[in-house]
Design an enzyme around this catalytic site. Structure first.
Site, PDB file in Angstrom:
ATOM      1  N   TYR A  59       0.850  -1.194   0.000  1.00 39.34           N
ATOM      2  CA  TYR A  59       0.000   0.000   0.000  1.00 39.34           C
ATOM      3  C   TYR A  59       0.879   1.234   0.000  1.00 39.34           C
ATOM      4  O   TYR A  59       1.826   1.315   0.790  1.00 39.34           O
ATOM      5  CB  TYR A  59      -0.918   0.022   1.228  1.00 39.34           C
ATOM      6  CG  TYR A  59      -2.365   0.207   0.815  1.00 39.34           C
ATOM      7  CD1 TYR A  59      -2.763   1.358   0.127  1.00 39.34           C
ATOM      8  CD2 TYR A  59      -3.318  -0.771   1.078  1.00 39.34           C
ATOM      9  CE1 TYR A  59      -4.064   1.512  -0.293  1.00 39.34           C
ATOM     10  CE2 TYR A  59      -4.628  -0.616   0.658  1.00 39.34           C
ATOM     11  CZ  TYR A  59      -4.998   0.532  -0.029  1.00 39.34           C
ATOM     12  OH  TYR A  59      -6.281   0.685  -0.449  1.00 39.34           O
ATOM     13  N   GLU A  61      -0.237   5.039  -0.493  1.00 36.55           N
ATOM     14  CA  GLU A  61      -0.967   6.286  -0.786  1.00 36.55           C
ATOM     15  C   GLU A  61      -0.020   7.464  -0.651  1.00 36.55           C
ATOM     16  O   GLU A  61       0.801   7.506   0.274  1.00 36.55           O
ATOM     17  CB  GLU A  61      -2.120   6.469   0.204  1.00 36.55           C
ATOM     18  CG  GLU A  61      -3.366   5.689  -0.149  1.00 36.55           C
ATOM     19  CD  GLU A  61      -4.512   6.022   0.802  1.00 36.55           C
ATOM     20  OE1 GLU A  61      -5.661   5.819   0.418  1.00 36.55           O
ATOM     21  OE2 GLU A  61      -4.242   6.466   1.934  1.00 36.55           O
ATOM     22  N   ASP A 205      -4.702  14.410 -25.306  1.00 31.07           N
ATOM     23  CA  ASP A 205      -4.953  13.032 -24.886  1.00 31.07           C
ATOM     24  C   ASP A 205      -4.234  12.121 -25.884  1.00 31.07           C
ATOM     25  O   ASP A 205      -4.802  11.703 -26.889  1.00 31.07           O
ATOM     26  CB  ASP A 205      -6.452  12.742 -24.846  1.00 31.07           C
ATOM     27  CG  ASP A 205      -6.745  11.336 -24.345  1.00 31.07           C
ATOM     28  OD1 ASP A 205      -5.772  10.598 -24.064  1.00 31.07           O
ATOM     29  OD2 ASP A 205      -7.933  10.971 -24.240  1.00 31.07           O
ATOM     30  N   THR A 231      -1.845   6.667 -22.095  1.00 35.02           N
ATOM     31  CA  THR A 231      -1.838   5.320 -21.549  1.00 35.02           C
ATOM     32  C   THR A 231      -0.415   4.803 -21.654  1.00 35.02           C
ATOM     33  O   THR A 231       0.406   5.343 -22.397  1.00 35.02           O
ATOM     34  CB  THR A 231      -2.745   4.362 -22.351  1.00 35.02           C
ATOM     35  OG1 THR A 231      -2.256   4.314 -23.692  1.00 35.02           O
ATOM     36  CG2 THR A 231      -4.193   4.814 -22.350  1.00 35.02           C
ATOM     37  N   LYS A 234      -0.532   0.960 -24.856  1.00 32.71           N
ATOM     38  CA  LYS A 234      -0.840   0.847 -26.285  1.00 32.71           C
ATOM     39  C   LYS A 234       0.481   0.684 -27.052  1.00 32.71           C
ATOM     40  O   LYS A 234       1.206  -0.252 -26.749  1.00 32.71           O
ATOM     41  CB  LYS A 234      -1.718   2.016 -26.715  1.00 32.71           C
ATOM     42  CG  LYS A 234      -3.101   1.939 -26.006  1.00 32.71           C
ATOM     43  CD  LYS A 234      -4.073   3.038 -26.382  1.00 32.71           C
ATOM     44  CE  LYS A 234      -5.372   2.872 -25.572  1.00 32.71           C
ATOM     45  NZ  LYS A 234      -6.323   3.984 -25.798  1.00 32.71           N
ATOM     46  N   ARG A 240      -0.872  -2.119 -18.414  1.00 35.80           N
ATOM     47  CA  ARG A 240      -2.139  -1.401 -18.509  1.00 35.80           C
ATOM     48  C   ARG A 240      -2.132  -0.271 -17.474  1.00 35.80           C
ATOM     49  O   ARG A 240      -2.045  -0.518 -16.282  1.00 35.80           O
ATOM     50  CB  ARG A 240      -3.244  -2.399 -18.206  1.00 35.80           C
ATOM     51  CG  ARG A 240      -4.643  -2.006 -18.527  1.00 35.80           C
ATOM     52  CD  ARG A 240      -5.465  -3.241 -18.818  1.00 35.80           C
ATOM     53  NE  ARG A 240      -5.020  -3.774 -20.095  1.00 35.80           N
ATOM     54  CZ  ARG A 240      -5.368  -3.259 -21.266  1.00 35.80           C
ATOM     55  NH1 ARG A 240      -6.185  -2.229 -21.340  1.00 35.80           N
ATOM     56  NH2 ARG A 240      -4.897  -3.770 -22.382  1.00 35.80           N
TER      57      ARG A 240
HETATM   58  C1  LIG Z   1      -7.378   4.362 -24.949  1.00 32.94           C
HETATM   59  C2  LIG Z   1      -7.773   5.782 -24.785  1.00 32.94           C
HETATM   60  C3  LIG Z   1      -8.198   6.283 -23.547  1.00 32.94           C
HETATM   61  C4  LIG Z   1      -8.525   5.421 -22.350  1.00 32.94           C
HETATM   62  O1  LIG Z   1      -7.648   4.538 -21.879  1.00 32.94           O
HETATM   63  P1  LIG Z   1      -8.153   3.419 -20.831  1.00 32.94           P
HETATM   64  O2  LIG Z   1      -6.875   2.929 -20.255  1.00 32.94           O
HETATM   65  O3  LIG Z   1      -8.922   2.424 -21.600  1.00 32.94           O
HETATM   66  O4  LIG Z   1      -9.003   4.100 -19.811  1.00 32.94           O
HETATM   67  C5  LIG Z   1      -8.461   7.630 -23.441  1.00 32.94           C
HETATM   68  N1  LIG Z   1      -8.323   8.446 -24.488  1.00 32.94           N
HETATM   69  C6  LIG Z   1      -7.933   8.008 -25.698  1.00 32.94           C
HETATM   70  C7  LIG Z   1      -7.799   8.977 -26.826  1.00 32.94           C
HETATM   71  C8  LIG Z   1      -7.657   6.654 -25.894  1.00 32.94           C
HETATM   72  O5  LIG Z   1      -7.292   6.216 -27.099  1.00 32.94           O
END
Ligand SMILES: *Cc1c(COP(=O)(O)O)cnc(C)c1O
Length: 416
Positions: A59, A61, A205, A231, A234, A240
């Site tokens: 843990y 935090e 994003d 993320t 990807k 993840r």
């Molecule tokens: C994949 C993605 C997310 C979200 O990612 P998660 O890990 O599935 O929550 C947010 N924004 C964009 C543009 C994405 O391609």
């Protein structure tokens, strides 16, 4: 620890055969079908080792040096290492590596910069915006006032003029750039210019392209955006999870937006695995990988176009392709199921300015497996045969199994 994964599989087989069977079944599925989902990849054995480590028990935090729990001296080092590697990899002044997912990172970016009810300008969902960009089914659509820009009906490219016009009309508090399905590079400088003109924050994003950015195969949003959300699982090929990058001026606001505002304890096994992935992404081998991902996607897009699919924007700059299979006589939704039955796993997606659905695919995972342009040609041919409903699906399934079998995603200890 350390145990090999073969030992872990043995342990699971003895203690919980039902779960072991599921795990090995999924490994077999991933090894014998083609993973063409644009958001997926194969993490390295080292990343999996960190994920499956006793750091999962801790843990923690708070942030390194300021935790709410005792015994964090060692995991603090892991988080500092992850942060330092992320900052160096992306040339960012500040990195937060605690976000549990891409969506959590976007939530934190909004929490850092916005108040409920603020106006936000983002790519509309029918054009490739993410759920967190104002979907009524998501917190974003409920708590903020989203205005959407789109893509040009002819070219499929971002309607940049519309971004400026809508920004001038609606005076948003933030502009979001980023997409789940846009195959081209974004003009971050343009978004910055518009944001400055109307006094808005710019949030990038970059969940999809951040791995290409790490490998030097796509332009970086870091010099332009106030906050970059991403993320790590990807193209970046890590565990993840999510992360945020920003300037020193916003560091404290971003950190507080993640913890304690939107999350509790940090997941130290995932943070350690992020550190491993950032380390891998800083190597020349990863640079070569990122460029091969794009080369494969360009080749695959051209091959699919030659088979008659309509490729959105006419091609790709990235790992991602969106295509309309209608010229081959099938809708994306049906195509997805038919392709899955043949062992080709991909997504259907919205098509801008069209009620029918298209297909979204990517080359990150197959490139990790070592596939190149010869394999892309084979994939395009098999895919088109299935879409035209000409081939014997069992025969295509066997050909896919044969193709995938030549490129095992993991070295022998992982083989069932
Ligand atoms: C994949 C993605 C997310 C979200 O990612 P998660 O890990 O599935 O929550 C947010 N924004 C964009 C543009 C994405 O391609």
């Amino acid at each position: 620890m350390p145990v090999t994964h073969a030992q872990e599989a043995d342990l699971l087989r003895r203690q919980d055969p039902a779960l072991a069977e599921i795990l090995l079944g999924e490994l077999d599925r991933q090894s014998t079908t083609l993973q063409l989902i644009a958001a997926e990849n194969f993490t390295s054995p080292a990343v999996l080792a960190a994920l499956g480590s006793p750091l999962a028990n801790k843990y923690a935090e708070g942030y390194p040096g300021a935790r709410y729990h005792g015994g964090c001296e060692i995991v603090d080092v892991a988080e500092r290492l992850a942060v330092q590697r992320a900052k160096r990899l992306f040339g960012a002044e500040h990195a937060n590596v605690q976000s549990h997912s891409g969506s959590s990172a976007v939530l934190a970016a909004y929490a850092a910069l916005l108040r409920p009810g603020d106006t936000v300008l983002a790519l509309g969902l029918p054009y490739g915006g993410h759920l967190t960009h104002g979907s009524p089914a998501n917190f974003s659509g409920r708590w903020f006032d989203f205005v959407s820009y789109g893509v040009d009906e002819e070219t499929g490219l971002i309607a940049y003029d519309q971004v400026r016009t809508l920004a001038r009309t609606h005076r948003p508090k933030a502009i979001v750039c980023g997409s789940i399905a846009y195959p081209r590079h974004l003009d971050y400088a343009y978004f910055r210019e518009v944001a400055d003109e109307v006094g808005a924050y710019l949030i990038a994003d970059a969940a999809h392209p951040i791995g290409l950015v790490a490998g030097g195969a796509a332009p970086s949003p870091v010099p332009y955006a106030d906050v970059v959300c991403a993320t790590t699982h990807k193209v970046l090929r890590g565990p993840r999870g999510g992360m945020l990058l920003c300037g020193a001026d916003l560091a404290e606001r971003v950190d507080r937006a993640v913890f304690p505002f939107t999350q509790g304890g940090a997941q130290m096994h995932t943070i350690a695995a992020k550190a491993v992935a950032f380390g891998e992404a800083a190597t020349p081998a990863f640079q070569a990988y990122a460029h091969q991902v794009v080369a494969n996607a360009r080749f695959l897009a051209a091959a699919l176009a030659a088979e008659g699919l309509a490729i959105t924007t006419g091609g790709t700059d990235t790992h991602l392709i969106t295509a309309d299979p209608a010229p081959l006589g099938v809708d994306g939704r049906i195509a997805r199921g038919r392709l899955a039955a043949a062992g080709m796993i991909l997504d259907s997606c919205a098509l801008p300015h069209d009620d029918a659905r298209g297909l979204r695919l990517g080359t990150a995972a197959v490139t990790t497996q070592g596939m190149g342009e010869g394999e892309m040609a084979r994939i395009a041919k098999l895919l088109a045969e299935v879409l035209r409903d000409q081939a014997d699906s069992r025969q295509v399934r066997e050909e896919v199994r044969d193709l995938a079998g030549g490129f095992p995603p993991y070295p022998p200890p992982y083989q069932p």
